[in-house]
Scaffold this motif. Structure first.
Motif, mmCIF file in Angstrom:
data_model
loop_
_atom_site.group_PDB
_atom_site.id
_atom_site.type_symbol
_atom_site.label_atom_id
_atom_site.label_comp_id
_atom_site.label_asym_id
_atom_site.label_seq_id
_atom_site.Cartn_x
_atom_site.Cartn_y
_atom_site.Cartn_z
ATOM 1 N N ALA A 14 9.962 2.730 3.988
ATOM 2 C CA ALA A 14 9.359 4.432 4.531
ATOM 3 C C ALA A 14 10.188 4.936 2.954
ATOM 4 C CB ALA A 14 10.765 4.538 5.255
ATOM 5 N N GLU A 15 9.506 5.768 2.689
ATOM 6 C CA GLU A 15 9.834 6.203 1.150
ATOM 7 C C GLU A 15 10.313 7.816 1.400
ATOM 8 O OE1 GLU A 15 6.741 5.822 -1.966
ATOM 9 O OE2 GLU A 15 5.846 7.278 -0.633
ATOM 10 N N GLY A 16 11.377 8.160 0.477
ATOM 11 C CA GLY A 16 11.818 9.610 1.047
ATOM 12 C C GLY A 16 12.487 10.117 1.730
ATOM 13 N N LEU A 53 0.491 -1.377 -0.219
ATOM 14 C CA LEU A 53 0.283 -0.022 0.024
ATOM 15 C C LEU A 53 0.975 1.565 -0.468
ATOM 16 C CD1 LEU A 53 -2.615 0.730 0.355
ATOM 17 C CD2 LEU A 53 -2.995 0.146 2.444
ATOM 18 N N ASP A 54 1.297 1.561 -1.042
ATOM 19 C CA ASP A 54 1.846 3.274 -1.238
ATOM 20 C C ASP A 54 1.209 4.686 -1.015
ATOM 21 O OD1 ASP A 54 4.332 4.380 -2.812
ATOM 22 O OD2 ASP A 54 3.315 4.100 -4.704
ATOM 23 N N ASP A 55 1.889 5.303 -0.443
ATOM 24 C CA ASP A 55 2.182 6.775 -0.081
ATOM 25 C C ASP A 55 1.221 6.053 0.586
ATOM 26 O OD1 ASP A 55 2.434 7.844 -2.428
ATOM 27 O OD2 ASP A 55 2.012 7.978 -3.422
ATOM 28 N N PHE A 56 1.447 5.456 1.984
ATOM 29 C CA PHE A 56 0.253 5.181 3.474
ATOM 30 C C PHE A 56 0.621 6.003 4.403
ATOM 31 C CE2 PHE A 56 -0.501 3.552 7.466
ATOM 32 C CZ PHE A 56 -1.867 2.843 7.531
#
Ligand code: C2E
Ligand code: MG
Ligand code: MG
Ligand code: MG
Length: 275
Positions: free
Chosen positions: A236-238, A180-183
């Protein structure tokens, strides 16, 4: 004077809108002029273990559109254009074709297993053919389904129909992983978490950016605790700074992705450096 300022503001607003409409038109035109099979290129961005124990190298596949004149269009622009023009399924097909070819080449050259995470749109999952075709293509190329992860966003799930839900269940059943992206950025994260066979959560980079504030750090801690209690992994993104990485490690985050390690780069280069 006030009247004049108001008028300027209106004029500015109008020209801004005009510029946006013009840009949209240009991108529509660029997207309609070429077949996705010719225009789509992919970059890979590595996902690195922070607290994760498994070390299977993982990469996110990020698409780019090469225009006829050689310029590169970013997905934030061409994905919506493909969606408005009925081309998104052809785009996804092109991305998967390149990804599958990449894995085959790698295995033929004796490279080890890696997992590729691929972004899809709602329209892909609404087509009954998608799951069937993907499994067939993976089988034909002798690629284990466990090496493919599909990223879905909360915003796309606003259109979640019975068809989309059953497609996700079928993918999961076949061994393909779901994340699930951009959670945390949508409205219904919890409902999706409850209803869908999600393997991992990707914490949106907005939260990671704020991790040095107590407020966002606590939100991230909560997401990680929740994910782990449900047996899911967290990415964790970014991640951009050593300080952010340190904080994520302290909170027990499993994986990280971001400019701290690498921006998205061409596959041969990514494999040479990270996998
Ligand atoms: P996403 O799936 O959330 O992908 C992460 C985006 O964040 C990528 O932008 C990536 O380049 C960028 N990024 C990675 N690390 C950092 C960082 O440390 N700092 C910052 N500021 N940004 C970072 P990109 O490649 O422009 O892709 C944008 C979005 O377009 C993606 O967001 C995804 O939703 C969508 N997209 C990309 N490829 C595809 C595709 O093949 N199919 C579909 N349907 N959507 C795609
Ligand atoms: Mg993604
Ligand atoms: Mg994302
Ligand atoms: Mg994001």
């Amino acid at each position: 004077r006030a009247k004049e300022a108001g008028r300027n503001r209106v004029a500015y607003f109008n020209s801004e809108l005009e510029a946006q409409a013009l840009k949209r038109l240009e991108i529509d035109r660029a997207v309609l002029r070429r077949s996705p099979l010719d225009a789509i290129e992919i970059l890979l961005q590595p996902q690195l273990p922070i607290c994760a124990k498994t070390h299977l190298p993982r990469f996110e596949v990020l698409a780019r559109w090469r225009s006829e004149d050689g310029t590169l269009i970013m997905p934030g622009d061409f994905i919506p254009a493909a969606e408005r023009n009925g081309l998104i399924q052809a785009v996804t097909k092109a991305v998967f074709r390149i990804a599958i070819r990449l894995l085959s080449q790698r295995f033929n050259q004796g490279g080890g297993e890696v997992r590729l995470a691929i972004n899809v749109s709602a329209a892909d999952l609404e087509s009954t053919d998608f799951v069937f075709q993907l499994l067939k293509d993976l089988h034909a190329a002798d690629i284990p389904p466990e090496l493919i992860e599909i990223e879905i966003t909360e915003s796309m799930l606003l259109r979640m129909t019975v068809g989309v839900k059953s497609a996700l269940r079928a993918l999961n059943h076949a061994g393909i992983l779901l994340s699930l992206d951009d959670f945390g950025t949508g409205f219904s994260s919890m409902a999706y978490l409850r209803e869908l066979p999600i393997d991992s959560l990707k914490i949106d980079r907005d939260f990671v950016r704020g991790i040095e504030t107590v407020h966002d750090r606590n939100l991230i801690a909560g997401m990680i605790a929740m994910a782990h209690s449900l047996g899911k992994e967290v990415i964790a993104e970014g991640v951009e700074t050593p300080r952010q990485l340190e904080q994520l490690a302290a909170l027990g985050c499993d994986w990280g992705q971001g400019y701290f390690w690498s921006s998205p780069i061409p596959p041969d280069q990514t494999f040479a450096e990270f996998g």
